[in-house]
Design an enzyme around this catalytic site. Structure first.
Site, PDB file in Angstrom:
ATOM      1  N   GLY A  45     124.066  39.825  -6.760  1.00  0.00           N
ATOM      2  CA  GLY A  45     124.239  39.301  -8.113  1.00  0.00           C
ATOM      3  C   GLY A  45     123.037  38.510  -8.587  1.00  0.00           C
ATOM      4  O   GLY A  45     122.612  38.626  -9.743  1.00  0.00           O
ATOM      5  N   CYS A  46     122.467  37.711  -7.714  1.00  0.00           N
ATOM      6  CA  CYS A  46     121.322  36.878  -8.083  1.00  0.00           C
ATOM      7  C   CYS A  46     120.071  37.725  -8.312  1.00  0.00           C
ATOM      8  O   CYS A  46     119.266  37.427  -9.190  1.00  0.00           O
ATOM      9  CB  CYS A  46     121.078  35.815  -7.020  1.00  0.00           C
ATOM     10  SG  CYS A  46     122.478  34.679  -6.866  1.00  0.00           S
ATOM     11  N   THR A  47     119.926  38.773  -7.523  1.00  0.00           N
ATOM     12  CA  THR A  47     118.802  39.686  -7.720  1.00  0.00           C
ATOM     13  C   THR A  47     118.948  40.399  -9.056  1.00  0.00           C
ATOM     14  O   THR A  47     117.988  40.512  -9.830  1.00  0.00           O
ATOM     15  CB  THR A  47     118.712  40.704  -6.564  1.00  0.00           C
ATOM     16  OG1 THR A  47     118.499  39.972  -5.346  1.00  0.00           O
ATOM     17  CG2 THR A  47     117.587  41.690  -6.776  1.00  0.00           C
TER      18      THR A  47
END
Length: 151
Positions: A45-47
């Site tokens: 998700g952060c990527t």
């Protein structure tokens, strides 16, 4: 105590991906800026979120704004994250979670995952918009819309 609309950016210094001190007050009077907090480098998700900010970075620049990502990862982790995904913006390390506390970013999922929240500040460093969602890709259009409304 959480930041509220109309509050000024907290006076805080954090280290960037190069290990250099970044002072938020350096942006006051210069340009609007978007600060986004995310849980962890290299997670799916952060990527996706970082790459979405990257892919829309020119839109932020056209609106005169800088983008700044913050997590508790180390400066070295940020440097690798930036290099791997060709991220054009500043990444700050908040290892002691001091910035999360000052901004009022709460953990999610029963306190197990650091929160994902985006803040949009005007040129004077006043908070104009705040958006909280674990949906990583929703932050980018929300921030762009807030900047467009400020023009």
């Amino acid at each position: 105590m959480a930041l509220k609309i109309g509050d000024s950016i907290p006076d805080i210094e954090l280290k960037d991906q190069h290990g250099k001190i970044f002072d938020f007050s350096s942006l006051k009077g210069v340009q609007p800026f978007v600060v986004y907090f995310y849980p962890k480098d290299f997670t799916p998700g952060c990527t996706k979120q970082a790459c979405s900010f990257r892919d829309q970075y020119e839109e932020f620049k056209k609106l005169g704004a800088e983008v700044i990502g913050i997590s508790s990862d180390s400066e070295g982790s940020h440097a690798k994250f930036i290099e791997k995904y060709d991220l054009p913006f500043i990444m700050l390390s908040d290892k002691d979670k001091k910035a999360r506390e000052l901004f009022g970013v709460k953990p999610n999922l029963l306190g197990m995952v650091p929160g994902r929240e985006t803040f949009v500040f005007d040129m004077q460093g006043m908070l104009k918009y705040r958006f909280n969602s674990m949906n990583a890709t929703r932050h980018i259009p929300e921030a762009l819309t807030a900047l467009e409304k400020m023009k």
